[in-house]
Enzyme design. Structure first.
Site, PDB file in Angstrom:
ATOM      1  N   HIS A   5      12.436   0.691   0.541  1.00  0.00           N
ATOM      2  CA  HIS A   5      11.017   0.591  -0.141  1.00  0.00           C
ATOM      3  C   HIS A   5      10.066  -0.643   0.758  1.00  0.00           C
ATOM      4  O   HIS A   5       9.021  -0.611   0.397  1.00  0.00           O
ATOM      5  CB  HIS A   5      12.090  -0.216  -1.147  1.00  0.00           C
ATOM      6  CG  HIS A   5      11.550  -1.968  -1.423  1.00  0.00           C
ATOM      7  ND1 HIS A   5      13.259  -2.122  -0.160  1.00  0.00           N
ATOM      8  CD2 HIS A   5      11.507  -3.344  -1.452  1.00  0.00           C
ATOM      9  CE1 HIS A   5      13.174  -3.554   0.119  1.00  0.00           C
ATOM     10  NE2 HIS A   5      11.667  -4.262  -0.407  1.00  0.00           N
TER      11      HIS A   5
HETATM   12  C1  UD1 Z   1       9.239  -6.660  -3.957  1.00  0.00           C
HETATM   13  C2  UD1 Z   1       8.932  -7.838  -2.614  1.00  0.00           C
HETATM   14  C3  UD1 Z   1      10.586  -7.602  -1.729  1.00  0.00           C
HETATM   15  C4  UD1 Z   1      11.917  -7.132  -2.287  1.00  0.00           C
HETATM   16  C5  UD1 Z   1      11.149  -6.527  -3.894  1.00  0.00           C
HETATM   17  C6  UD1 Z   1      12.310  -5.934  -4.272  1.00  0.00           C
HETATM   18  C7  UD1 Z   1       7.075  -9.430  -2.282  1.00  0.00           C
HETATM   19  C8  UD1 Z   1       5.758  -9.054  -1.264  1.00  0.00           C
HETATM   20  N1  UD1 Z   1       7.421  -8.061  -1.955  1.00  0.00           N
HETATM   21  O1  UD1 Z   1       8.514  -5.991  -3.115  1.00  0.00           O
HETATM   22  O2  UD1 Z   1       9.855  -8.023  -0.873  1.00  0.00           O
HETATM   23  O3  UD1 Z   1      12.461  -6.890  -1.522  1.00  0.00           O
HETATM   24  O4  UD1 Z   1      10.323  -7.010  -5.003  1.00  0.00           O
HETATM   25  O5  UD1 Z   1      12.493  -5.204  -5.002  1.00  0.00           O
HETATM   26  O6  UD1 Z   1       6.962  -9.790  -2.954  1.00  0.00           O
HETATM   27  N2  UD1 Z   1       7.904  -1.465 -10.048  1.00  0.00           N
HETATM   28  C9  UD1 Z   1       8.011  -1.007 -11.504  1.00  0.00           C
HETATM   29  N3  UD1 Z   1       8.839  -2.317 -12.243  1.00  0.00           N
HETATM   30  C10 UD1 Z   1       8.926  -3.155 -12.108  1.00  0.00           C
HETATM   31  C11 UD1 Z   1       8.782  -3.747 -10.798  1.00  0.00           C
HETATM   32  C12 UD1 Z   1       7.535  -2.971  -9.516  1.00  0.00           C
HETATM   33  O7  UD1 Z   1       8.199   0.239 -11.501  1.00  0.00           O
HETATM   34  O8  UD1 Z   1       9.529  -3.696 -12.603  1.00  0.00           O
HETATM   35  C13 UD1 Z   1       5.988  -0.705  -8.795  1.00  0.00           C
HETATM   36  C14 UD1 Z   1       5.207  -0.726  -9.306  1.00  0.00           C
HETATM   37  O9  UD1 Z   1       5.105   0.239  -9.137  1.00  0.00           O
HETATM   38  C15 UD1 Z   1       4.190  -2.139  -8.082  1.00  0.00           C
HETATM   39  C16 UD1 Z   1       5.772  -1.569  -7.340  1.00  0.00           C
HETATM   40  O10 UD1 Z   1       6.988  -1.043  -7.528  1.00  0.00           O
HETATM   41  O11 UD1 Z   1       3.687  -1.386  -7.673  1.00  0.00           O
HETATM   42  C17 UD1 Z   1       6.081  -2.325  -6.186  1.00  0.00           C
HETATM   43  O12 UD1 Z   1       6.582  -3.599  -6.812  1.00  0.00           O
HETATM   44  P1  UD1 Z   1       5.801  -5.292  -6.364  1.00  0.00           P
HETATM   45  O13 UD1 Z   1       6.939  -6.232  -7.233  1.00  0.00           O
HETATM   46  O14 UD1 Z   1       4.689  -5.896  -6.416  1.00  0.00           O
HETATM   47  O15 UD1 Z   1       6.365  -5.133  -4.786  1.00  0.00           O
HETATM   48  P2  UD1 Z   1       8.119  -4.729  -4.327  1.00  0.00           P
HETATM   49  O16 UD1 Z   1       7.479  -3.653  -3.495  1.00  0.00           O
HETATM   50  O17 UD1 Z   1       9.057  -4.325  -5.888  1.00  0.00           O
END
Ligand code: UD1
Length: 363
Positions: free
Chosen positions: A208
């Site tokens: 990821h």
């Molecule tokens: C975040 C953390 C990362 C961790 C990861 C575990 C930061 C900078 N990064 O990255 O350190 O390893 O979480 O998962 O804080 N999304 C969903 N549903 C959710 C959450 C997210 O669909 O419940 C999708 C959304 O499209 C979003 C994308 O995932 O834009 C990224 O989510 P985000 O929390 O911004 O960062 P992660 O890549 O998950």
């Protein structure tokens, strides 16, 4: 009135760390207040972790959701500040865990309101500022009053940054507390049977990180690697939502023939799956630690790790961007089929009680 301590959790890896700490607080001489920022919000990324790890319903939900780093961090800061200003009670501590945007955002808000902030999993450094988590770690440690360290490198890094040793305490790894507690239930799920796999004879993949999934050329190369793995051993890939979105946008999903792509798993299901696997291929931080504890070989598709003890004392191999090196490491794991249990100080299932003792002593 009793003292209170605010615990912040926002994203999937936070929940695994906060659960055992909250449990260890049950007989502590303070009230615990759980704030969920809402950085992760899906059932698969959040709700299932609350259920399986017995995390109480949040006392406060900031509901910030997804966004760019600036927008997400800003929303968390504004909402957390508003809560702290509304709730007149001065907490004894604000406790943040890990390295996600929620960690840094809430540490900044607390520290600007002159409230004491404690950081659990302090001192980890990848020395790669292109990783958003690295910025979060450096900022959070610079401003936190109490730095609770999970692995030996953390102590060295904080000392090298000139952080006074009286702000630092080695407590061990709270994520391993969750693992130790949940492993029997995880194994009892017999996850390999659910997927028609043979115990000890399959690979698990997770990806990821932006460095792997945001660059189309890199992701296309990784698809080739995954196909190669799947040609040798059955391969399961629980896919993070940001990774699914990238695969869909780039039309790469059909390239994953032979790879079993599934939705993100609950904590117990994932733990059960990796515990009986022959190799895990990942770019996660926490999974490097979990595989080390389990003695399962881990091949990490990154150039750096902020968790070096997993390489020096554990089962982790960093292969950087070199996919031939990745393939060689994977083949070695599949041939040797070794299980190497580890003994790292403080990775013993009792780190959370050391966290709570320290929070209680250092008022
Ligand atoms: C975040 C953390 C990362 C961790 C990861 C575990 C930061 C900078 N990064 O990255 O350190 O390893 O979480 O998962 O804080 N999304 C969903 N549903 C959710 C959450 C997210 O669909 O419940 C999708 C959304 O499209 C979003 C994308 O995932 O834009 C990224 O989510 P985000 O929390 O911004 O960062 P992660 O890549 O998950």
């Amino acid at each position: 009135m009793r003292d209170s301590v605010i615990f912040v959790a926002g994203a999937r890896p936070n929940f695994v760390k906060i659960a055992p700490i909250l449990r260890a607080c049950e007989s502590a001489p303070f009230d615990r207040i759980l704030v969920h920022t809402g950085q992760h919000y899906d059932h698969a990324m959040s709700g299932v972790f609350f259920e399986q790890l017995g995390i109480p319903a949040p006392d406060v939900h900031l509901e910030v959701g997804s966004g760019t780093h600036g927008a997400q961090t800003g929303r968390i800061m504004a909402a957390f500040e508003e809560y702290l200003l509304r709730d007149k009670r001065r907490p004894r501590w604000i406790v943040v865990v890990g390295d996600v945007n929620s960690t840094m955002a809430c540490a900044l808000v607390g520290s600007k309101l002159c409230l004491p902030v404690a950081h659990v999993e302090a001192g980890l450094r990848s020395f790669d500022r292109a990783m958003p988590e690295e910025i979060n770690r450096v900022v959070t440690d610079a401003i936190s009053n109490l730095l609770l360290v999970s692995e030996p490198a953390g102590l060295t890094n904080l000392a090298n940054e000139g952080i006074a040793s009286d702000r630092v305490r080695y407590v061990g790894n709270v994520m391993i507390d969750s693992l130790v507690e949940q492993l029997p239930a995880a194994r009892a799920l017999r996850m390999h049977e659910r997927f028609g796999l043979h115990a000890g004879d399959y690979a698990v993949v997770t990806l990821h990180r932006p460095s792997n999934v945001d660059d189309p050329a890199r992701l296309a190369e990784l698809v080739q690697l995954l196909r190669r793995i799947a040609s040798e051993v059955q391969t399961v890939f629980p896919m993070h939502p940001r990774t699914s979105a990238r695969f869909r946008d780039l039309g790469l999903l059909s390239g994953l023939q032979g790879v079993r792509v599934i939705e993100p798993l609950g904590y117990r299901e994932f733990l059960g799956l990796i515990a009986d696997s022959s190799v895990v291929v990942t770019d996660s931080g926490g999974i490097q630690e979990e595989t080390t504890y389990l003695g399962v070989p881990c091949v990490t598709l990154r150039t750096t790790t902020e968790r070096p003890v997993t390489c020096t004392a554990g089962t982790n191999v960093l292969v950087g961007e070199d996919l031939d090196a990745a393939w060689a490491a994977i083949q070695r794991s599949l041939t040797l089929r070794e299980r190497r249990p580890c003994a790292i100080e403080g990775w013993d299932g009792r780190a959370s009680s050391r966290v709570v003792t320290t929070l209680t002593e250092r008022a």
